[in-house]
Design a protein around this motif. Structure first.
Motif, PDB file in Angstrom:
ATOM      1  N   ALA A  76       3.597  -4.024 -16.070  1.00 56.62           N
ATOM      2  CA  ALA A  76       4.111  -2.510 -15.690  1.00 56.62           C
ATOM      3  C   ALA A  76       3.735  -2.339 -14.131  1.00 56.62           C
ATOM      4  O   ALA A  76       4.281  -1.486 -13.544  1.00 56.62           O
ATOM      5  CB  ALA A  76       2.980  -1.521 -16.571  1.00 56.62           C
ATOM      6  N   THR A  77       2.511  -2.992 -13.688  1.00 53.83           N
ATOM      7  CA  THR A  77       2.002  -2.658 -12.489  1.00 53.83           C
ATOM      8  C   THR A  77       2.984  -3.360 -11.378  1.00 53.83           C
ATOM      9  O   THR A  77       3.366  -2.781 -10.410  1.00 53.83           O
ATOM     10  CB  THR A  77       0.785  -3.290 -12.215  1.00 53.83           C
ATOM     11  N   VAL A  78       3.330  -4.795 -11.843  1.00 55.94           N
ATOM     12  CA  VAL A  78       4.134  -5.403 -10.870  1.00 55.94           C
ATOM     13  C   VAL A  78       5.537  -4.806 -10.868  1.00 55.94           C
ATOM     14  O   VAL A  78       6.049  -4.489  -9.839  1.00 55.94           O
ATOM     15  CB  VAL A  78       4.426  -6.825 -11.425  1.00 55.94           C
ATOM     16  N   LEU A 114       7.266  -2.726  -7.423  1.00 57.46           N
ATOM     17  CA  LEU A 114       8.635  -3.335  -6.963  1.00 57.46           C
ATOM     18  C   LEU A 114       9.619  -2.208  -6.867  1.00 57.46           C
ATOM     19  O   LEU A 114      10.371  -2.020  -6.090  1.00 57.46           O
ATOM     20  CB  LEU A 114       8.910  -4.420  -7.999  1.00 57.46           C
ATOM     21  N   ILE A 115       9.382  -1.305  -8.001  1.00 60.11           N
ATOM     22  CA  ILE A 115      10.452  -0.073  -7.925  1.00 60.11           C
ATOM     23  C   ILE A 115      10.030   1.159  -6.680  1.00 60.11           C
ATOM     24  O   ILE A 115      10.577   1.792  -6.227  1.00 60.11           O
ATOM     25  CB  ILE A 115      10.779   0.449  -9.314  1.00 60.11           C
ATOM     26  N   SER A 116       8.731   1.026  -6.586  1.00 58.88           N
ATOM     27  CA  SER A 116       7.879   2.110  -5.988  1.00 58.88           C
ATOM     28  C   SER A 116       8.312   2.006  -4.424  1.00 58.88           C
ATOM     29  O   SER A 116       8.603   2.900  -3.681  1.00 58.88           O
ATOM     30  CB  SER A 116       6.449   2.087  -6.125  1.00 58.88           C
ATOM     31  N   LEU A 135      -3.553   0.087  -2.799  1.00 60.04           N
ATOM     32  CA  LEU A 135      -3.124   1.135  -3.751  1.00 60.04           C
ATOM     33  C   LEU A 135      -2.679   0.412  -4.918  1.00 60.04           C
ATOM     34  O   LEU A 135      -2.860   0.929  -6.119  1.00 60.04           O
ATOM     35  CB  LEU A 135      -1.911   1.805  -3.175  1.00 60.04           C
ATOM     36  N   SER A 136      -2.056  -0.918  -4.868  1.00 59.65           N
ATOM     37  CA  SER A 136      -1.333  -1.482  -6.091  1.00 59.65           C
ATOM     38  C   SER A 136      -2.640  -1.926  -7.017  1.00 59.65           C
ATOM     39  O   SER A 136      -2.645  -2.055  -7.928  1.00 59.65           O
ATOM     40  CB  SER A 136      -0.606  -2.654  -5.656  1.00 59.65           C
ATOM     41  N   LEU A 137      -3.535  -2.641  -6.257  1.00 61.01           N
ATOM     42  CA  LEU A 137      -4.812  -2.853  -7.140  1.00 61.01           C
ATOM     43  C   LEU A 137      -5.642  -1.907  -7.891  1.00 61.01           C
ATOM     44  O   LEU A 137      -6.070  -1.756  -8.836  1.00 61.01           O
ATOM     45  CB  LEU A 137      -5.877  -3.547  -5.933  1.00 61.01           C
ATOM     46  N   TYR A 138      -5.613  -0.634  -7.061  1.00 61.38           N
ATOM     47  CA  TYR A 138      -6.168   0.457  -7.641  1.00 61.38           C
ATOM     48  C   TYR A 138      -5.336   0.970  -8.779  1.00 61.38           C
ATOM     49  O   TYR A 138      -5.837   1.364  -9.777  1.00 61.38           O
ATOM     50  CB  TYR A 138      -6.216   1.691  -6.585  1.00 61.38           C
ATOM     51  N   ARG A 139      -3.817   1.008  -8.667  1.00 59.77           N
ATOM     52  CA  ARG A 139      -3.125   1.544  -9.873  1.00 59.77           C
ATOM     53  C   ARG A 139      -3.203   0.367 -10.952  1.00 59.77           C
ATOM     54  O   ARG A 139      -3.335   0.972 -12.130  1.00 59.77           O
ATOM     55  CB  ARG A 139      -1.613   1.448  -9.104  1.00 59.77           C
ATOM     56  N   LEU A 140      -3.574  -0.773 -10.508  1.00 60.53           N
ATOM     57  CA  LEU A 140      -3.722  -1.927 -11.751  1.00 60.53           C
ATOM     58  C   LEU A 140      -5.009  -1.502 -12.544  1.00 60.53           C
ATOM     59  O   LEU A 140      -4.769  -1.392 -13.886  1.00 60.53           O
ATOM     60  CB  LEU A 140      -4.296  -3.030 -11.049  1.00 60.53           C
TER      61      LEU A 140
END
Lengths: 286, 297
Positions: free
Chosen positions: B117-119, B123-125, B232-237
């Protein structure tokens, strides 16, 4: 010096009635007409807000002029659309105040970014520039004395070094004209002179014309071939650097004691300029 | 002038008498001196004193009334206290063994859900974030992307999960869709704000070379926002991992479902094991993501 130049010569710039009014209502430029022959290094002086930056940015249309026309040789830059404008921008190298390097990219990437107008997106995305461009970039880094810094990040360099990268980036475009916006605004006096000298030299080597915005009148007098003074968006002086008398400076900047700034003047003039405001100062103090 | 040490032996009026004329002589008087106040207070936020006190009193009254209106059922609290203690007891003896099969499956499901879901979300974000940056996108694209972000952000994960469970059935697919959807709102918004705050001079310099829009994006915008995008991506993970435990409760699969089952069966020792594992994994991602963020600066 009156520009007597045939329109076919490479790198001659002509501004006709250039006018810029910002949406806020500020009239930045009013009907500026100017011709810069190839190889001429022109200094643009004037107080903050006189429209110097706007003038330079109207030439490569980073700022869209409200009226008037810009010609580079035969090409009418103000008539170009997206693709044509990008091709025209390749012919004009720009050097910035505060360097405007991409700080997190390497020095080499910054220099190579001068070639972006010439290579496809995919080549630039994967940093696969043509061998000739890379060779040329190394040659330019050697010219500005930064060969060993090629792989460093731009933010690891000192101010003077960064501006040298900025110059190399502009030259990588193989331009016909340099647009230089306050190149020494954040440099110390010695580095400022080195950078100005470098700009003069590369212009002479390549027969480049240049328009240099400059705050420091002494620096302008030392390095420029011709001076144009702007005040409130209008040209109020156009002539040789020696012509910058206190009266002319007052015309450009407004009333001030110009005493210590004048280099090539008679002693009487110097006494006059220095003496009168002193009296006024005393009067104000009393 | 004598040193203060010798002055202390004299009577007090003597130094003040000698000091005054000396001071006057030292300071050349340019302006007529006035009597300046020696007392100064910071001007209050609300200038009108009556309004200020009215507000303070109103807030205090509301607080007292609000606390007064709480109805506490002390018998129920006593009941729950006992259950709470059993829960805590379970925590002291977490049972990893008896339900290990379920726990392991739940964790794997959660981790898979989280990562995919994060990946996909990131990619969409990225394009939506670029579209929602006022300094890069034309007005219609900007409004569209801001609209997508607003929708994604206004719906809470649990509500989205219920919706997706209804659409695609129970299980991790619903969880994956929920987390990807939530990631878009979070990441696009923060990326767009970061892009809007880039140093415009760098972009201008690249544009001045004759670069195309995509090249400006790649050479001037990307280097400036990349460290934050990675952070931010890692935080979202790790947010997604925590959320995966929550949305499992409404049937969207993952370790949340395992946790829910354990609590329903009063197996607090197994529930404790699940919670401890969640804490451990969140801490692990937290530490590793902060390390990565330091490296990419």
């Amino acid at each position: 010096m009156p520009p007597t130049v045939s329109p076919t010569t490479a790198g001659s710039l002509r501004l006709v009635g250039l006018t810029k009014r910002y949406r806020t209502g500020d009239q930045a430029l009013s009907d500026v007409t100017l011709e810069v022959p190839p190889g001429q290094v022109l200094g643009l002086i004037g107080p903050s807000g006189a429209g110097k930056s706007t003038l330079i940015r109207c030439i490569n249309r980073l700022v869209e002029p409200s009226a008037g026309r810009v010609f580079l040789d035969e090409t009418e830059i103000t008539a170009l659309h997206a693709g044509g404008l990008r091709r025209a921008r390749r012919r004009m190298g720009m050097i910035f105040q505060e360097y405007a390097l991409v700080e997190r990219l390497t020095v080499m990437e910054n220099v190579l970014s001068g070639r972006l107008g010439y290579v496809s997106f995919w080549r630039s995305l994967f940093r696969r520039f043509p061998p000739r461009d890379i060779e040329n970039a190394f040659r330019l880094l050697e010219r500005v004395g930064l060969t060993e810094h090629a792989d460093k990040r731009a933010d690891a360099l000192s101010g003077g070094q960064r501006q040298r990268v900025g110059i190399a980036r502009a030259l990588a475009q193989e331009p016909e004209l340099l647009l230089v916006d306050e190149p020494t605004a954040s440099l110390d006096p010695k580095t400022s002179r080195q950078i100005m000298r470098l700009i003069r030299e590369v212009c002479a080597e390549r027969g480049l014309a240049a328009i240099v915005n400059i705050h420091d009148v002494a620096l302008a007098q030392q390095f420029m071939m011709r001076i144009v003074g702007l005040r409130a968006g209008r040209v109020v002086y156009d002539g040789p650097p020696e012509g910058l008398t206190p009266a002319v400076l007052t015309e450009i900047y407004g009333e001030e004691d110009w005493g210590p700034l004048k280099p090539a003047q008679t002693d009487e003039e110097a006494d006059d300029a220095a003496g009168i405001p002193d009296d006024q100062d005393i009067a104000r103090a009393l | 002038m004598t040193r203060p040490a010798s002055r202390t032996t004299r009577t007090s009026p003597v130094p003040s008498e000698t000091a005054e004329p000396t001071l006057r002589d030292q300071a050349p008087r340019r302006h007529q001196s006035r009597d300046w106040p020696s007392h100064w207070r910071r001007p209050p936020l609300i200038a009108d004193a009556r309004l200020r006190w009215a507000l303070i009193i109103a807030v205090a009254c509301y607080l007292v009334l609000g606390i007064g209106s709480l109805e506490v059922n002390w018998a129920r609290v006593a009941d729950g206290w006992e259950r709470g203690l059993r829960f805590l007891g379970g925590f002291l003896q977490p049972d990893f063994q008896s339900r290990w099969g379920d726990i392991e499956q739940g964790l794997m499901e959660s981790l898979t859900m989280t990562l995919t879901a994060t990946v996909v979300g990131v990619l969409i974000s990225v394009p939506i974030g670029i579209g929602a940056a006022r300094n890069l996108a034309p007005m219609p694209v900007y409004l569209l992307c801001r609209g997508i972000i607003a929708v994604s952000r206004s719906l809470q994960e649990i509500i989205v999960a219920i919706l997706f469970v209804a659409m695609v059935g129970f299980g991790p697919l619903a969880g994956f869709l929920t987390l990807a959807f939530a990631t878009i709102g979070f990441l696009s918004k923060l990326l767009a704000e970061d892009i809007e705050e880039i140093d415009a001079a760098q972009a201008e310099a690249v544009r001045a070379t004759g670069a195309s829009w995509l090249q400006v994006l790649n050479y001037a915008v990307q280097p400036q926002v990349m460290p934050r995008l990675i952070g931010l991506s890692l935080y979202r993970l790790d947010i997604n991992f925590r959320e995966s435990a929550v949305i499992g409760i409404v049937g969207a699969g993952g370790v949340g479902a395992t946790l829910n089952t354990a609590i329903d069966r009063y197996e607090y020792d197994s529930a404790a094991a699940v919670l401890l594992l969640i804490i451990a994994i969140v801490m692990l991602t937290e530490y590793s993501s902060s390390w990565v963020r330091r490296q990419v600066q």
